[in-house]
Write an enzyme that holds these catalytic residues in place. Structure first.
Site, mmCIF file in Angstrom:
data_model
loop_
_atom_site.group_PDB
_atom_site.id
_atom_site.type_symbol
_atom_site.label_atom_id
_atom_site.label_comp_id
_atom_site.label_asym_id
_atom_site.label_seq_id
_atom_site.Cartn_x
_atom_site.Cartn_y
_atom_site.Cartn_z
ATOM 1 N N ASP A 40 39.881 9.711 -38.327
ATOM 2 C CA ASP A 40 38.476 8.593 -38.142
ATOM 3 C C ASP A 40 37.732 9.649 -37.472
ATOM 4 O OD1 ASP A 40 37.176 6.308 -37.057
ATOM 5 O OD2 ASP A 40 38.686 6.276 -35.290
ATOM 6 N N ASP A 95 32.300 6.457 -40.643
ATOM 7 C CA ASP A 95 33.010 6.335 -39.930
ATOM 8 C C ASP A 95 34.494 6.297 -41.112
ATOM 9 O OD1 ASP A 95 34.577 5.589 -38.388
ATOM 10 O OD2 ASP A 95 33.871 3.475 -37.531
#
Ligand SMILES: *[C@@H]1O[C@H](CO)[C@@H](O)[C@H](O)[C@H]1NC(C)=O
Ligand SMILES: *[C@@H]1O[C@H](CO)[C@@H](O)[C@H](O)[C@H]1NC(C)=O
Ligand SMILES: *[C@@H]1O[C@H](CO)[C@@H](O)[C@H](O)[C@H]1NC(C)=O
Length: 446
Positions: free
Chosen positions: A97, A307
């Site tokens: 992440d 992201d």
């Protein structure tokens, strides 16, 4: 779904200061370590003496840690690495992440709420607690307002982290060793601080979670790459390359060894250091040759973050609305019929004989081009494969979704779907983000 963007940091994006420097570097992915077999006999002796002379420097020589990535956009909705933690080390699958900073693993502290993950819970060790006076504790707690009252030093550093998909993890920081394979084929054992997560909500599915936690790759000091860079083990450069063309997995690395000159496009990270997200500002966007912001320069479409914790790409209301209308306009007369029967992907199209793959559907769509305002000229091309999904019914659906509908207001979030077939590099040393189309085969040469 895996939209793991720290909500707090999304709001920080509103206070962006624009200090833009232009970088004209072009880079290419190319392993730089030497091929041992090519050494001429005669030069070996001089290599040895040169290496001996370098020993002081070699202690700080930077390597690259490489990891194999598993996962996909559909049906997993995430990409993960296997991290080897502890001594003797045990494997844990962690969701990669770049939209958050803290790494955490489901933990037997004991656990209040944990999902049934692929591995047994991480077991707490004696003496592994990180005290609250540790600077990493302040870095981790800075995102949550409610820790300010804890004035007195504590043996334990509590954290909680909330993600944009309403997932949540609560726990405390521990210190243990994490292993990684370096490009010179040795195993690195790095002293690392991460979260022992004993109370999770929705950040992993309740049953059958595919991962044991999250690997935070944000630029803040608490992320593993930042910690390893501070210890002089690697440069604070992170890359991921996920396969395109319907193939699962890919690879990831920490370090600058695999990033070399030519064929990469770089844009500056903006808003440093207050924005910890990988934020690159707004872009003029075009679908085919149609601009989404007809009269403007793209500013009102909103800024963009990278992201990897987000499965899909999310657009602001402005960008999403404009994107839908140009896509629909362009599809007119192409014998595709709109279909709204998919409960999650709200906009799909059907054709009589159905679609078996994204590649088949891609011919009906155009690339989306993002031309970044900070550089005027640098652009990223997202091919239809980077925003389309074929669902179970054989309809083709948009994998660019309405961010406003899930509470992401002013920011466009580029997620995994749009990173397929690309090498993406987050260079925290030079504060720039780069990308290049790639078949992601480089790791097999290592
Ligand atoms: C590989 O790199 C690491 C980190 O720089 C170093 O400690 C190790 O000795 C190197 N191994 C070899 C075989 O060169
Ligand atoms: C669709 O987009 C392409 C490329 O931008 C363009 O050439 C074509 O005319 C468009 N078709 C329609 C119906 O808008
Ligand atoms: C996006 O979602 C918001 C909130 O649900 C809604 O008001 C808006 O109309 C949606 N935008 C489009 C273009 O569908």
């Amino acid at each position: 779904m895996g939209v793991l963007t720290n909500v707090f940091l999304v709001f920080v994006l509103f206070c962006v200061c624009m200090c833009v420097s232009q970088q004209a570097d072009v880079y290419r992915l190319q392993p730089k370590y030497p091929a041992a077999d090519n050494d001429e006999e005669g030069s070996k002796a001089s290599f040895v003496s040169r290496d001996t002379n370098r020993i002081g420097r070699r202690l700080q020589a930077h390597q690259t840690a490489i990891f194999s990535l598993k996962g996909n956009v559909v049906p997993y909705g995430l990409y993960y690495v296997t991290m080897l933690v502890g001594n003797p080390s045990k494997p844990y699958f962690l969701d990669v992440d770049s939209g958050s900073e803290l790494t955490w693993i489901q933990c037997d502290a004991p656990c209040i709420s944990c999902a049934k993950g692929p591995h047994p819970l991480y077991k707490l060790k004696k003496g592994s607690l990180v005290p609250s006076k540790d600077p990493l504790c302040a870095a981790v707690q800075a995102g949550s307002g409610h820790y300010h009252n804890h004035k007195e030093a504590s043996q334990r550093c509590d954290y909680d982290v909330a993600y944009a998909d309403h997932g949540y993890s609560e726990g405390f920081l521990v210190r243990d060793s994490v292993r990684a394979l370096l490009t010179n084929k040795t195993v690195l054992t790095a002293n690392s601080v991460f979260g022992c997560g004993y109370n999770q909500r929705e950040s992993l599915p309740v049953s059958d979670a595919r991962t044991d936690g999250i690997l935070g790759l944000g630029s803040g000091m608490a992320s593993l790459p930042s910690q390893w860079a501070k210890q002089g083990l690697i440069k604070n450069v992170i890359g991921h390359c996920i396969f395109g063309a319907g193939r699962d997995g890919g690879y990831m690395f920490f370090g600058d060894d695999l990033v070399s000159t030519s064929a990469m496009t770089w844009v500056p990270m903006l808003g440093r250091p207050s924005i910890k997200h990988y934020y690159v500002g707004a872009a003029q966007m075009n679908f085919g040759n149609k601009p989404l912001d007809k009269d403007g320069d793209g500013k009102k479409l909103g800024g963009i973050i990278f992201d990897s914790g987000s499965t899909y790409t999310y657009f602001t209301n402005q960008a999403y609305g404009a994107f839908l209308s140009v896509v629909k306009e362009n599809l007119s007369g192409k014998q595709l019929e709109q279909d709204s029967s998919d409960s999650f992907l709200s906009l799909c199209w059907r054709r009589k004989e159905g679609f078996r793959s994204v590649a088949e559907a891609a011919a009906y769509f155009k690339p989306l081009t993002l031309k970044f305002r900070s550089t005027k000229t640098k652009q990223m091309e997202i091919f239809p494969e980077g925003y389309l999904v074929v669902n179970k019914k054989g309809n083709v659906c948009l994998g660019i979704l309405n961010g406003t509908a899930i509470g992401i207001v002013d920011t466009n979030v580029l997620g995994d779907i749009s990173f397929q077939g690309q090498l993406v590099v987050y260079d925290n040393e030079k504060n720039q983000i780069g990308w290049a189309r790639s078949d992601c085969q480089e790791i097999s040469k290592l």
